[in-house]
Motif scaffolding. Structure first.
Motif, short mmCIF file in Angstrom:
data_model
loop_
_atom_site.label_atom_id
_atom_site.label_comp_id
_atom_site.label_asym_id
_atom_site.label_seq_id
_atom_site.Cartn_x
_atom_site.Cartn_y
_atom_site.Cartn_z
N GLY A 1 19.93 14.00 -25.28
CA GLY A 1 20.53 15.11 -26.01
C GLY A 1 20.13 16.46 -25.42
O GLY A 1 20.96 17.36 -25.29
N SER B 1 25.59 21.59 -21.08
CA SER B 1 26.56 22.39 -21.83
C SER B 1 26.35 23.87 -21.58
O SER B 1 27.32 24.64 -21.48
N SER C 1 31.02 11.63 -28.80
CA SER C 1 29.75 11.39 -29.49
C SER C 1 29.87 11.69 -30.98
O SER C 1 29.33 10.97 -31.82
N TYR C 2 30.62 12.74 -31.31
CA TYR C 2 30.84 13.07 -32.72
C TYR C 2 31.70 12.00 -33.39
O TYR C 2 31.41 11.59 -34.52
N VAL D 1 32.29 17.37 -20.27
CA VAL D 1 31.23 17.63 -21.24
C VAL D 1 31.82 17.79 -22.64
O VAL D 1 31.29 17.26 -23.63
N LEU D 2 32.94 18.50 -22.73
CA LEU D 2 33.60 18.66 -24.03
C LEU D 2 34.06 17.30 -24.56
O LEU D 2 33.87 17.00 -25.76
N TRP E 1 31.07 15.46 -25.96
CA TRP E 1 30.70 15.94 -27.29
C TRP E 1 31.63 15.39 -28.36
O TRP E 1 31.19 14.91 -29.41
N LEU F 1 25.82 11.52 -32.41
CA LEU F 1 25.02 12.74 -32.41
C LEU F 1 23.69 12.55 -33.13
O LEU F 1 22.70 13.19 -32.79
N LEU G 1 22.06 17.00 -22.34
CA LEU G 1 23.44 17.39 -22.66
C LEU G 1 23.51 18.86 -23.03
O LEU G 1 24.47 19.56 -22.67
N LEU G 2 22.49 19.37 -23.74
CA LEU G 2 22.46 20.79 -24.08
C LEU G 2 22.34 21.66 -22.83
O LEU G 2 23.01 22.69 -22.70
#
Length: 200
Positions: free
Chosen positions: A107, A114, A60-61, A53-54, A57, A66, A110-111
């Motif tokens: 998204g 997370s 995606s950044y 997951v990290l 992120w 994002l 994903l939250l």
């Protein structure tokens, strides 16, 4: 036509799908007293899921994804609302790496994932090595357990909706499963967005 995702996104999706599904289903089976042997595996795979997951992120950044997952601008919010009302009227929007309702729902998923990962790792750190004795702060551990379950329930809702819409897309002839799980080379996400902008 179904646009495809780049190979790195697809590999990360594979990794998240496999590990998160194991976590979700093992959490159900662990409620059975005879299935406590799954707990060490749940902890180990949970740590791996948190790492994936990290990575998702960070990737995606790095590729400016994002803004698709979280359309915080006015135009993005209006697009999500328009596509949401369209879905209520039976209009299924195109899939693929594009801004809109489907990416926004990704998204939100994903939250939720997370939230599971963060609370799970906190609980992981609170459990004594070798499970010798209870956590030092039992009340805090219980609080994080409840939060972990809350995010897990949100993840189930996302999972049901995600799979259902993917099946509908597939039945309508949009090969979304091949686009995200296939390993063929496809147009990059950035190129897809650029083509969408040029056509608009």
């Amino acid at each position: 036509m179904t646009a495809g995702w780049d190979i790195k996104t697809r590999l990360l999706h594979w990794a998240i799908a496999l590990t998160a599904c194991f976590q979700q289903f093992s959490s159900l089976w662990m409620s059975d007293p005879g299935s406590q042997y799954l707990f060490p595996w749940h902890r180990l795979l949970g740590a791996l899921t948190a790492l994936i997951v990290l990575l998702f992120w960070l990737y995606s950044y790095a590729v400016y994804d994002l803004q698709r997952l979280f359309p915080w601008g006015r135009a993005g919010r209006l697009l999500v609302l328009r596509e949401g009302f369209g879905l209520l009227r039976g209009r299924l929007q195109a899939s693929g790496p594009r801004r809109g309702l489907s990416s926004f729902v990704h998204g939100l998923g994903l939250l939720a994932l997370s939230g599971c990962a963060v609370t799970g790792m906190i609980m992981f750190a609170m459990i004594p090595p070798g499970h010798v004795g209870p956590p030092a702060d039992g009340m805090a551990f219980t609080r994080y357990t409840l939060q972990h379950k809350f995010f897990g329930q949100l993840l189930w809702l996302y999972w049901y909706g995600h799979v259902a819409v993917a099946v509908v897309h597939q039945l309508k002839g949009n090969n979304v499963l091949g686009a995200i799980f296939g390993l063929r080379r496809v147009q990059s996400a950035a190129s897809s967005d650029q083509a969408e902008s040029n056509s608009g």
